[in-house]
Scaffold this motif. Structure first.
Motif, short mmCIF file in Angstrom:
data_model
loop_
_atom_site.label_atom_id
_atom_site.label_comp_id
_atom_site.label_asym_id
_atom_site.label_seq_id
_atom_site.Cartn_x
_atom_site.Cartn_y
_atom_site.Cartn_z
N ASP A 15 0.46 28.54 55.76
CA ASP A 15 0.75 27.62 54.65
C ASP A 15 2.19 27.14 54.72
O ASP A 15 2.48 25.94 54.53
CB ASP A 15 0.52 28.31 53.31
CG ASP A 15 -0.94 28.65 53.04
OD1 ASP A 15 -1.82 28.01 53.64
OD2 ASP A 15 -1.17 29.57 52.22
N GLY A 51 6.07 21.99 36.18
CA GLY A 51 4.67 21.77 35.88
C GLY A 51 4.48 20.80 34.73
O GLY A 51 5.39 20.56 33.93
N GLU A 83 1.33 27.96 36.55
CA GLU A 83 1.60 27.00 37.63
C GLU A 83 3.10 26.91 37.92
O GLU A 83 3.52 26.81 39.07
CB GLU A 83 1.05 25.62 37.26
CG GLU A 83 -0.46 25.53 37.19
CD GLU A 83 -1.03 26.00 35.86
OE1 GLU A 83 -2.25 26.20 35.77
OE2 GLU A 83 -0.23 26.20 34.91
N ALA A 142 5.33 17.66 38.45
CA ALA A 142 4.04 17.62 39.12
C ALA A 142 3.03 16.81 38.30
O ALA A 142 2.78 17.11 37.13
CB ALA A 142 3.53 19.05 39.34
N GLY A 143 2.49 15.76 38.91
CA GLY A 143 1.55 14.90 38.22
C GLY A 143 2.20 13.64 37.68
O GLY A 143 1.50 12.72 37.25
N PRO A 194 3.63 15.05 43.35
CA PRO A 194 2.18 15.24 43.40
C PRO A 194 1.72 16.30 42.41
O PRO A 194 2.45 17.25 42.10
CB PRO A 194 1.94 15.69 44.85
CG PRO A 194 3.07 15.10 45.62
CD PRO A 194 4.25 15.16 44.69
N SER A 195 0.49 16.14 41.91
CA SER A 195 -0.01 17.06 40.88
C SER A 195 -0.37 18.42 41.44
O SER A 195 -0.42 19.40 40.69
CB SER A 195 -1.24 16.45 40.19
OG SER A 195 -2.27 16.23 41.13
N THR A 196 -0.61 18.52 42.75
CA THR A 196 -0.94 19.81 43.34
C THR A 196 0.32 20.64 43.54
O THR A 196 1.40 20.10 43.80
CB THR A 196 -1.65 19.62 44.70
OG1 THR A 196 -0.76 18.93 45.59
CG2 THR A 196 -2.94 18.85 44.54
N ILE A 197 0.17 21.94 43.45
CA ILE A 197 1.32 22.83 43.64
C ILE A 197 1.89 22.65 45.04
O ILE A 197 3.11 22.53 45.23
CB ILE A 197 0.93 24.29 43.36
CG1 ILE A 197 0.60 24.45 41.87
CG2 ILE A 197 2.04 25.25 43.78
CD1 ILE A 197 0.03 25.80 41.50
N ALA A 198 1.02 22.62 46.05
CA ALA A 198 1.49 22.47 47.43
C ALA A 198 2.20 21.14 47.63
O ALA A 198 3.26 21.07 48.27
CB ALA A 198 0.31 22.59 48.40
N GLY A 199 1.64 20.06 47.06
CA GLY A 199 2.26 18.74 47.21
C GLY A 199 3.62 18.66 46.54
O GLY A 199 4.56 18.05 47.07
#
Length: 512
Positions: free
Chosen positions: A46, A312, A326, A269-270, A274-279
């Motif tokens: 990852d 978040g 998150e 995020a969002g 990006p809204s994803t944690i990884a993004g």
């Protein structure tokens, strides 16, 4: 007949006196800079995917809006300015910068006992933020922050064992002029604590004036450059993937002035990430890598903290969720990226969305503070006092947070396993011909302080004792301690001649 001496020399009173005596640094079960890193929310695969995706983003997308001076620094270092005005970063440039960047930074206090070594997985907790409101616990309401509130926060943090640094946690809403606010922020914090201080500047010229004040506090420019006890918290990017022009100008000034820099990327995020944690981690990593190139282009090896601060968001309402699970994962994942690069790093934890110091505040603050520490985050910012998703700051919560962070640090320290701690011989002595319990044994007494962390405000009374003590309340006890601390003069106050010179040179709003 000779009297038989008591096996428990000194009796209960002596033991109570021993337990209540101040603990020396060498005996404390926790201390600044303990090594974390036992928790890894990301697999090795990852981490590599996040790294390579961040490099792709820098090489293919790049960052917009660099100031002319930044364009000059970055292109001279090997970055490429496209026809669209975006600065793109070849992979080789990023990799070379990571190799030559400063990997071990000492953030200094005015008092050398507060120096912090930032390297590897050494963990430190402190304040930060830009709250505009103070939380009034008794009245259960919010009011605007003042420079006196900021000074009081620094004074309280100065005497709390588990608050290791003081980055400005609030803005002085009673000072309308931005330059005066920036300069009074330096004054209020440094006059309140000898721990390391973090501040921001609105414009480059304000940073230049701030340096003049810091030279006066330090005893001259040479003394300042030898021990810079204030760092610049710099939001050098406006996510997504744009430089913040004025902040970049400030950053250049601070680097040239010898001030350590926190490269702060704070996407939502969002919304702005990006809204994803990884993004969100990818974007924050890419932005801070670009900042790292910028810093080293201005001055190779200058102390810079890799400040990935993605936050978040509650996607149902658009509200920030600083106290969410998150958020804890965002900061922990960022800490793991710092470990991968072997760079000094920081992120936000300990934030609560609760409006008052209550059960919600406790569970939210503990969750992210523990996870950040276990992840080996060098600088855990905003770890105490922050309410309402960073809109409010509470002095009582700062004091209660000292206890909370103490427990978090005990988790960071972990479990030592060796012949002594496995205690086979102690078990043998107690069980074979011994008293059948470990209370009062020399081994138990010897490790009472070195192995165990005790709260200062947290209540461990039995219900009976609690009732007899008139049912003490955490918030009320924290208020009492706050008032006791603020009733004493600040130990960090400046020499009267220095203070008079500063007040003559600058408009200081804090009363003498």
């Amino acid at each position: 007949m000779n009297a038989i001496p008591s096996r428990r020399t000194g009796g209960r009173a002596a033991r109570r006196a021993e337990r209540s005596a101040p603990i020396t640094g060498a005996l404390r079960s926790i201390r600044p800079g303990m090594e974390g890193g036992r928790y890894s929310p990301l697999s090795d695969a990852d981490v590599l995917r996040i790294h390579h995706t961040a490099l792709d983003a820098l090489e293919q997308i790049g960052l917009a809006d660099a100031p002319p001076s930044g364009v000059a620094y970055l292109t001279a270092a090997g970055a490429i300015e496209g026809d669209d005005g975006r600065i793109r970063f070849p992979r080789a440039l990023i990799e070379d910068t990571i190799t030559k960047a400063n990997r071990s930074i000492t953030l200094m206090g005015r008092d050398t006992q507060h120096d912090m070594q930032l390297s590897g997985t050494r963990v430190h907790y402190g304040t930060a933020g830009a709250a505009v409101h103070m939380v009034d616990v008794d009245g259960r309401n919010y009011r605007e922050c003042t420079v006196q509130d900021l000074h009081d926060a620094a004074r309280i943090a100065d005497v709390l064992d588990n608050i290791h640094f003081v980055q400005r946690p609030m803005v002085c809403r009673d000072i309308a002029d931005n330059m005066e606010m920036d300069l009074n922020t330096i004054y209020a914090c440094c006059a309140g604590t000898t721990k390391h201080v973090g501040v921001s500047f609105t414009e480059r010229a304000f940073a230049r004036e701030g340096m003049k004040m810091l030279h006066m506090i330090a005893g001259g420019e040479e003394a300042w450059r030898a021990r810079p006890f204030v760092s610049n918290s710099n939001c050098f990017v406006v996510p997504p993937m744009k430089f913040a022009t004025e902040s970049c100008d400030v950053m250049e000034e601070c680097i040239l002035g010898g001030m350590p820099v926190l490269l702060l990327s704070a996407g939502m995020a969002g919304a702005t990430a990006p809204s994803t944690i990884a993004g969100a981690i990818v974007q924050a990593t890419a932005e801070c890598l670009a900042g790292l190139v910028y810093v080293n282009a201005v001055k190779p090896g200058h102390p810079a903290i890799f400040g990935t601060w993605p936050f978040g968001l509650d996607l149902r309402t658009g509200a920030m969720t600083g106290g969410s699970g998150e958020q804890a994962l965002l900061s922990s994942g960022c800490a793991q990226m710092h470990r991968f690069y072997d760079l000094p790093g920081g992120a936000a934890a300990g934030i609560t969305d609760a409006k008052l110091p209550d059960m919600q505040a406790g569970w939210e603050s503990m969750c992210s503070n523990v996870m950040a520490g276990l992840s080996g985050l060098n600088m855990v910012y905003e770890s105490a006092g922050m309410h309402a998703s960073l809109l409010g700051f509470c002095l009582e919560s700062l004091i209660l947070g000292d206890d909370l962070i103490g427990h978090a640090q005990r988790c960071v320290r972990g479990i030592e396993v060796d012949d002594q701690t496995l205690a086979l011989e102690q078990i043998r002595e107690v069980c074979i011909g011994g008293p059948g319990h470990y209370l009062g044994t020399s081994e138990t007494l010897a490790r009472m302080q070195s192995d165990y962390q005790y709260p200062k405000i947290g209540n461990r009374m039995s219900p009976k004792l609690w009732d007899e003590a008139e049912k003490p309340d955490l918030n009320r006890d924290a208020t009492t301690r706050k008032e006791a601390i603020l009733s004493e003069r600040s130990a960090a106050r400046f020499d009267p001649e220095v203070d008079a010179a500063i007040r003559q040179a600058f408009k200081i709003h804090l009363p003498t």
